[in-house]
Design an enzyme around this catalytic site. Sequence first.
Site, PDB file in Angstrom:
ATOM      1  N   ARG A 179       8.704 -10.118 -15.950  1.00  0.00           N
ATOM      2  CA  ARG A 179       7.999 -10.798 -14.864  1.00  0.00           C
ATOM      3  C   ARG A 179       7.747 -12.287 -15.139  1.00  0.00           C
ATOM      4  NH1 ARG A 179       3.135  -7.424 -12.444  1.00  0.00           N
ATOM      5  NH2 ARG A 179       4.851  -6.182 -11.642  1.00  0.00           N
ATOM      6  N   GLU A 232      11.574  -0.746 -11.617  1.00  0.00           N
ATOM      7  CA  GLU A 232      10.968  -2.080 -11.490  1.00  0.00           C
ATOM      8  C   GLU A 232      11.480  -2.933 -12.635  1.00  0.00           C
ATOM      9  OE1 GLU A 232       6.812  -2.507 -10.382  1.00  0.00           O
ATOM     10  OE2 GLU A 232       6.829  -0.523  -9.522  1.00  0.00           O
ATOM     11  N   HIS A 276      -1.908 -12.721 -10.779  1.00  0.00           N
ATOM     12  CA  HIS A 276      -1.807 -11.309 -10.403  1.00  0.00           C
ATOM     13  C   HIS A 276      -2.572 -10.372 -11.328  1.00  0.00           C
ATOM     14  CE1 HIS A 276       0.099  -7.777  -8.690  1.00  0.00           C
ATOM     15  NE2 HIS A 276       0.574  -7.416  -9.868  1.00  0.00           N
TER      16      HIS A 276
HETATM   17  P1  FAD Z   1     -10.185  -2.689 -10.074  1.00  0.00           P
HETATM   18  O1  FAD Z   1      -9.331  -1.765  -9.345  1.00  0.00           O
HETATM   19  O2  FAD Z   1     -10.024  -4.128  -9.801  1.00  0.00           O
HETATM   20  O3  FAD Z   1     -11.700  -2.299  -9.784  1.00  0.00           O
HETATM   21  C1  FAD Z   1     -12.767  -3.114 -10.212  1.00  0.00           C
HETATM   22  C2  FAD Z   1     -14.037  -2.622  -9.553  1.00  0.00           C
HETATM   23  O4  FAD Z   1     -15.162  -3.247 -10.147  1.00  0.00           O
HETATM   24  C3  FAD Z   1     -14.126  -2.963  -8.069  1.00  0.00           C
HETATM   25  O5  FAD Z   1     -14.622  -1.835  -7.405  1.00  0.00           O
HETATM   26  C4  FAD Z   1     -15.130  -4.107  -8.014  1.00  0.00           C
HETATM   27  O6  FAD Z   1     -15.805  -4.194  -6.800  1.00  0.00           O
HETATM   28  C5  FAD Z   1     -16.052  -3.697  -9.149  1.00  0.00           C
HETATM   29  N1  FAD Z   1     -16.846  -4.789  -9.740  1.00  0.00           N
HETATM   30  C6  FAD Z   1     -16.393  -5.932 -10.287  1.00  0.00           C
HETATM   31  N2  FAD Z   1     -17.432  -6.652 -10.759  1.00  0.00           N
HETATM   32  C7  FAD Z   1     -18.561  -5.947 -10.514  1.00  0.00           C
HETATM   33  C8  FAD Z   1     -19.936  -6.170 -10.747  1.00  0.00           C
HETATM   34  N3  FAD Z   1     -20.401  -7.290 -11.339  1.00  0.00           N
HETATM   35  N4  FAD Z   1     -20.817  -5.245 -10.347  1.00  0.00           N
HETATM   36  C9  FAD Z   1     -20.403  -4.121  -9.718  1.00  0.00           C
HETATM   37  N5  FAD Z   1     -19.099  -3.849  -9.456  1.00  0.00           N
HETATM   38  C10 FAD Z   1     -18.190  -4.756  -9.862  1.00  0.00           C
HETATM   39  N6  FAD Z   1      -0.599  -2.195 -11.251  1.00  0.00           N
HETATM   40  C11 FAD Z   1       0.264  -1.178 -11.439  1.00  0.00           C
HETATM   41  O7  FAD Z   1       0.258  -0.533 -12.486  1.00  0.00           O
HETATM   42  N7  FAD Z   1       1.147  -0.868 -10.442  1.00  0.00           N
HETATM   43  C12 FAD Z   1       1.213  -1.526  -9.260  1.00  0.00           C
HETATM   44  O8  FAD Z   1       2.002  -1.197  -8.403  1.00  0.00           O
HETATM   45  C13 FAD Z   1       0.318  -2.610  -9.067  1.00  0.00           C
HETATM   46  N8  FAD Z   1       0.354  -3.344  -7.932  1.00  0.00           N
HETATM   47  C14 FAD Z   1      -0.605  -4.279  -7.719  1.00  0.00           C
HETATM   48  C15 FAD Z   1      -0.638  -4.945  -6.507  1.00  0.00           C
HETATM   49  C16 FAD Z   1      -1.638  -5.849  -6.239  1.00  0.00           C
HETATM   50  C17 FAD Z   1      -1.669  -6.571  -4.918  1.00  0.00           C
HETATM   51  C18 FAD Z   1      -2.625  -6.104  -7.214  1.00  0.00           C
HETATM   52  C19 FAD Z   1      -3.740  -7.071  -6.947  1.00  0.00           C
HETATM   53  C20 FAD Z   1      -2.578  -5.477  -8.449  1.00  0.00           C
HETATM   54  C21 FAD Z   1      -1.575  -4.563  -8.702  1.00  0.00           C
HETATM   55  N9  FAD Z   1      -1.507  -3.902  -9.920  1.00  0.00           N
HETATM   56  C22 FAD Z   1      -0.599  -2.893 -10.103  1.00  0.00           C
HETATM   57  C23 FAD Z   1      -2.543  -4.083 -10.939  1.00  0.00           C
HETATM   58  C24 FAD Z   1      -3.543  -2.939 -10.813  1.00  0.00           C
HETATM   59  O9  FAD Z   1      -3.744  -2.644  -9.463  1.00  0.00           O
HETATM   60  C25 FAD Z   1      -4.869  -3.266 -11.450  1.00  0.00           C
HETATM   61  O10 FAD Z   1      -4.677  -3.801 -12.722  1.00  0.00           O
HETATM   62  C26 FAD Z   1      -5.709  -2.012 -11.586  1.00  0.00           C
HETATM   63  O11 FAD Z   1      -5.781  -1.366 -10.352  1.00  0.00           O
HETATM   64  C27 FAD Z   1      -7.084  -2.357 -12.099  1.00  0.00           C
HETATM   65  O12 FAD Z   1      -7.909  -1.239 -11.938  1.00  0.00           O
HETATM   66  P2  FAD Z   1      -9.394  -1.277 -12.470  1.00  0.00           P
HETATM   67  O13 FAD Z   1     -10.000   0.021 -12.102  1.00  0.00           O
HETATM   68  O14 FAD Z   1      -9.411  -1.712 -13.868  1.00  0.00           O
HETATM   69  O15 FAD Z   1     -10.067  -2.474 -11.641  1.00  0.00           O
HETATM   70  C1  SIN Z   2       4.445  -4.703  -7.759  1.00  0.00           C
HETATM   71  O1  SIN Z   2       4.493  -3.755  -6.981  1.00  0.00           O
HETATM   72  O2  SIN Z   2       5.279  -5.610  -7.823  1.00  0.00           O
HETATM   73  C2  SIN Z   2       3.288  -4.806  -8.670  1.00  0.00           C
HETATM   74  C3  SIN Z   2       3.499  -3.899  -9.788  1.00  0.00           C
HETATM   75  C4  SIN Z   2       2.557  -4.230 -10.889  1.00  0.00           C
HETATM   76  O3  SIN Z   2       1.837  -5.221 -10.828  1.00  0.00           O
HETATM   77  O4  SIN Z   2       2.565  -3.469 -11.860  1.00  0.00           O
END
Ligand code: FAD
Ligand code: SIN
Length: 540
Positions: free
Chosen positions: A285, A120, A346
Amino acid sequence: MIYAKYSTVIIGSGIAGLYSALKIEQQVGLPDGILLVTKSKLGESNSRYAQGGMVGVMKENKMDSTVSHISDTIKAGAGLSEFNTVKFISENSDAVIKDLMKFGVEFDRNDNNELTFTLEAAHSVNRVLHAGGDATGRMIEEALCKKVKETSNIEVYENTVAVELLVNSEKQCRGVIVFNETTHEYETIYAPVVILATGGIGQLYKYTTNPIGATGDGLAIAYNAGAVMQDMEFVQFHPTALAIDGEENRFLISEAVRGEGAKLVDADGVEFMHKYHEKRELAPRDIVTRANFNEMLEKHLNNVYLNATCIDSKKLAKRFPNISKKCLENGIDIAKDFIPVAPAAHYFMGGVKTNIKGETTIQGLYAIGETASTGLHGANRLASNSLLECVVCAYEVADVLRTMQLKTPKQIDAEIKRVIDVYNNDSDDVPEDIDVADLKHELQNIMWDYVGILRSEKSLLTAIEKLNRLKLKFHRSIKCFNRAEYEFKNMLTVAQLIAISAYKRKESRGAHYRLDYLNTNEECIHSHLTKEEGELSFVN
Ligand code: FAD
Ligand code: SIN
């Protein structure tokens, strides 16, 4: 009001929340069990939509080394990444990913059953693990959700929103108040440990790759409880979200497509990335995002295009089955047609200030995943480092709790009792009609137009003023009447913090680009905001 007691409460069921629940359950003595609170269905999160993959500096990848990954992360972070944090996360990636596999996560492998690594942007070698081709997040989520459901010591509250932390005057967290969206009841949950794993903020912007739950709740409630917030101005915009007219929540076209060789082109099919960076499509990025945005502004386009037709069509279908399918649903055959793409909000590099173990500035309150600011990503996150950070920090938080006695204090502090009383008091619960959808739209437009990819003093002051006015239209102070209102209240708080922090950072660095301060100022270091300093009453 209902009352309950747990040894640990985790808010959020993304990868950070799910994995921390499993590790804590596995390693820690829990007299009162674990509660996992999530505002939607279990597993609904940003994590679920992750495509490209997860960085893994794995022993079996002879091309790679932690030295190389550390260097790439620090370069992308534009001078703001914390060396020790980067080193720790990189050096622990092999062990944590192998542990993740024990919970049933299966990364893609080649015909010899060896892990496959993709490239990437801004990575010097192929080091990104992926699953289900381009469904990495969903595959990990599904495996972890299955394990959580099988673990009787983890209780799950779905459709339940965390609304306020219970913090006493000694800055000790004693639990959290939650609101059940189905029954409309409040519950006070006492716990010596509360872990925020509430994800990001994409929904603050008109165009985003994030699903609707990404409203910055954890950030707002931590700020309101007095936690120190770090680097709130750093919002990452992804360069290639699928640009279909009328769709503001945009499907991501993974950077891995560029990693496999796709090129960015303008409406005439002319490549342009050579004008912006020697690494062209694989530049950091923030640079690719500004390049796309600039082409769109200069040539009056709503989008640019990604040309993936140079990649073998069989490979495209196998590596990117979901992207191929989504595009086809919109009449685009990625093996033959150019894909219309444009930048979209993002990822959030800022967050609740923590160390590598998730400890915040409030005792008993932890933050992990996208909600936390550990210093790994600096001013611009390197692709696929987020999922890695989620799992390493979830692992570490469990390790910290192992040495603690998780007992809930018997007596309730007076200031905590006062907070509970607010939610208990339903004497004036006559909801006045508020069109939250309308207000949300207004906020998203303000953030996109004035606190977006290109910023200036003028745009940021305009945003601050418009957000102050918007706040006056939202007639709620503490208690709200449904999830949408709580989310909007949080969005407003976080939007103000981002705008104020962006105004104060008078330099350009990584994802924070100021048209009036184009250079990086080496003296500008991490920025911090706290409620005690009265940030939200900012007036120029
Ligand atoms: P999240 O996965 O966002 O989970 C947050 C949780 O908290 C959810 O379940 C939500 O419902 C809950 N929540 C929020 N507020 C409250 C509340 N007040 N009360 C109760 N529950 C609540 N990163 C990579 O490293 N590689 C990738 O390939 C990649 N691709 C991506 C593609 C997309 C389309 C997106 C949007 C992001 C991508 N990212 C990627 C970033 C990565 O997915 C996220 O940064 C990461 O998954 C965040 O995980 P998390 O567990 O911190 O939060
Ligand atoms: C992507 O697949 O382009 C997202 C990867 C990332 O946000 O880390």
